[in-house]
Structures are given as structure tokens and as C-alpha cells.
Design an enzyme around this catalytic site. Sequence first.
Site, PDB file in Angstrom:
ATOM      1  N   LYS A 100       0.793  -1.213   0.061  1.00 29.79           N
ATOM      2  CA  LYS A 100       0.150   0.146   0.112  1.00 29.79           C
ATOM      3  C   LYS A 100       0.989   1.169  -0.083  1.00 29.79           C
ATOM      4  CE  LYS A 100      -2.156  -0.619   3.788  1.00 29.79           C
ATOM      5  NZ  LYS A 100      -1.731  -1.826   4.463  1.00 29.79           N
ATOM      6  N   ARG A 136      -9.063   1.092   9.535  1.00 25.92           N
ATOM      7  CA  ARG A 136      -8.632  -0.348   9.435  1.00 25.92           C
ATOM      8  C   ARG A 136      -9.831  -1.192  10.389  1.00 25.92           C
ATOM      9  NH1 ARG A 136      -2.661   0.560   9.669  1.00 25.92           N
ATOM     10  NH2 ARG A 136      -1.514  -1.426   9.061  1.00 25.92           N
ATOM     11  N   ARG A 144      11.401  -6.090   4.094  1.00 21.03           N
ATOM     12  CA  ARG A 144      11.062  -4.599   4.187  1.00 21.03           C
ATOM     13  C   ARG A 144      12.008  -4.010   5.001  1.00 21.03           C
ATOM     14  NH1 ARG A 144       4.892  -2.808   4.734  1.00 21.03           N
ATOM     15  NH2 ARG A 144       5.194  -3.161   6.932  1.00 21.03           N
ATOM     16  N   ARG A 152      11.644  -2.818  10.890  1.00 23.54           N
ATOM     17  CA  ARG A 152      10.661  -2.514  11.905  1.00 23.54           C
ATOM     18  C   ARG A 152      10.289  -3.524  12.742  1.00 23.54           C
ATOM     19  NH1 ARG A 152       5.650   0.076   8.795  1.00 23.54           N
ATOM     20  NH2 ARG A 152       4.385  -1.477  10.219  1.00 23.54           N
ATOM     21  N   ARG A 179      -0.353  -9.597  12.894  1.00 28.25           N
ATOM     22  CA  ARG A 179      -1.015  -8.657  12.178  1.00 28.25           C
ATOM     23  C   ARG A 179      -1.957  -8.908  11.052  1.00 28.25           C
ATOM     24  NH1 ARG A 179       4.106  -4.924  10.184  1.00 28.25           N
ATOM     25  NH2 ARG A 179       2.459  -3.513   9.714  1.00 28.25           N
TER      26      ARG A 179
END
Length: 210
Positions: free
Chosen positions: A13, A88, A123, A156, A167
Site C-alpha cells: 500500500k 482499519r 522490508r 521495523r 498482524r
Amino acid sequence: MNLILLGAPGAGKGTQAEMISKHLNIPTISTGNIIRAALKSGTEMGLKAKSYMDAGQLVPDEVVIGIISERLKEEDCQNGFILDGFPRTIPQAEALDSMGIVIDKVIDIEVPDEKIAARMSGRRVCENCGTSYHLLYKIPREEGKCNECGGTLVQRKDDHPDTVLKRLTEYHNQTEPLKGYYEKQGKLFIVEGQEEVADTTALTFKALEA
Ligand code: AMP
């Protein structure tokens, strides 16, 4: 144009938001980035959000709704914006409606869970300005350094494998029902995430024109 980008964590996203931002010259509002910035500067809100974030859970609705209602009042949002990571939950979407914010389109980037888990391990994010990179798909010019500000790229805490699974569960339970919410309003456009970012971007731009 007022847009929402939906999709699981790690579906891409943020990258698509960046592309649309440049293309339409409208800002991306990422609740995740706002919370991380608050955390870095040690505000009460940031500290409150930290335990949820680190555990791979959603921050309580009232906290993120407060963030968004303040942010959308700013001048740069008056000609349109892209929401990345908000709403969300259904109550967050209802809060947007009751603020009188009219959403034009919701673009949902779909990527299967198995691929997400693999992607998230690659990531990296700039600890200074928050720009995202990927070791395979969006490689920084200089290893470990941000193209934008030269900051250090880090993984992260919530991108670690155990947290990613939590998640994804949160996403399926709490966020996925938003697809039905916006489909009923005739605003949902689905984009199948591709191996190459450029191919996903081409589909995203097609959805914008639809
Ligand atoms: P993101 O950078 O969008 O993946 O967000 C990172 C984390 O921030 C999430 O896992 C949540 O803990 C929190 N967060 C960001 N946006 C929201 C939201 N709209 N509702 C609840 N929690 C959020």
C-alpha cells in the site's frame, strides 16, 4: 480525489500510495507513520500506541480517529488525499463518514498471506524520514541508506515473523470486512498485487481512471 488504500500489512500500500501521490500531487496520510513519528518524539499518544504496535495489534480506534480528524483539517488535504492504513476497522470507516469526509475510491491491493510473510522479511524503513524500501523490490541506491535523506534503514520491530502473523490475523478479523462496507457503496476497486511493483502500479492507475 479522496482515496483509501486497503490491503494487508505488507501488500505494498505504501509504495502504491507514493506513486499516486506523485501522479495526482496529493498527500499520503499514513497513520502508521504518524504514530511512529509521535513515538520517536516521545509524545503521550506515541507511548500509548507503542505496546499495541509492538505486539502486532491495532491501536484503539479513538486514538487513530483523533489523529486523522486533526490531520485531514490541514491545508494540504483540501484538494484530495490518500489514506494509507486508515480506516482499519468498521468504526473507523463510520467515523470518517460522520466527519462528512466523502471518499471517491477505495483501492484494495490483494496479496496472498504466504507471499506477504516472505515480502515483509525484506522490508526496511528509514529511521529518520520513514521512507520504505525492500531488499528485493525497492532497493536503495546505497545499501542501508535512505535515498531521500541518507538516514539509516532498519527493520521495523513489527515486521518480525511472529508479529507479522499476528498482524495478518488482525487484518483478516478487523480490516477485511471493510471491503464489503465499501463494495456496498460502489467504491471498491480490487488490484491484484504483482511480482513487479511497476506492474502493480499500472493496475492501480487503471483503477484510478475506471
Ligand atoms: P502501518 O505502518 O500502517 O503498517 O501501521 C503500523 C501499526 O500502527 C499497526 O500495526 C497498528 O498497530 C498501528 N496502526 C496504524 N494505523 C492504524 C489504524 N488505522 N488503526 C489501528 N492501528 C493502526
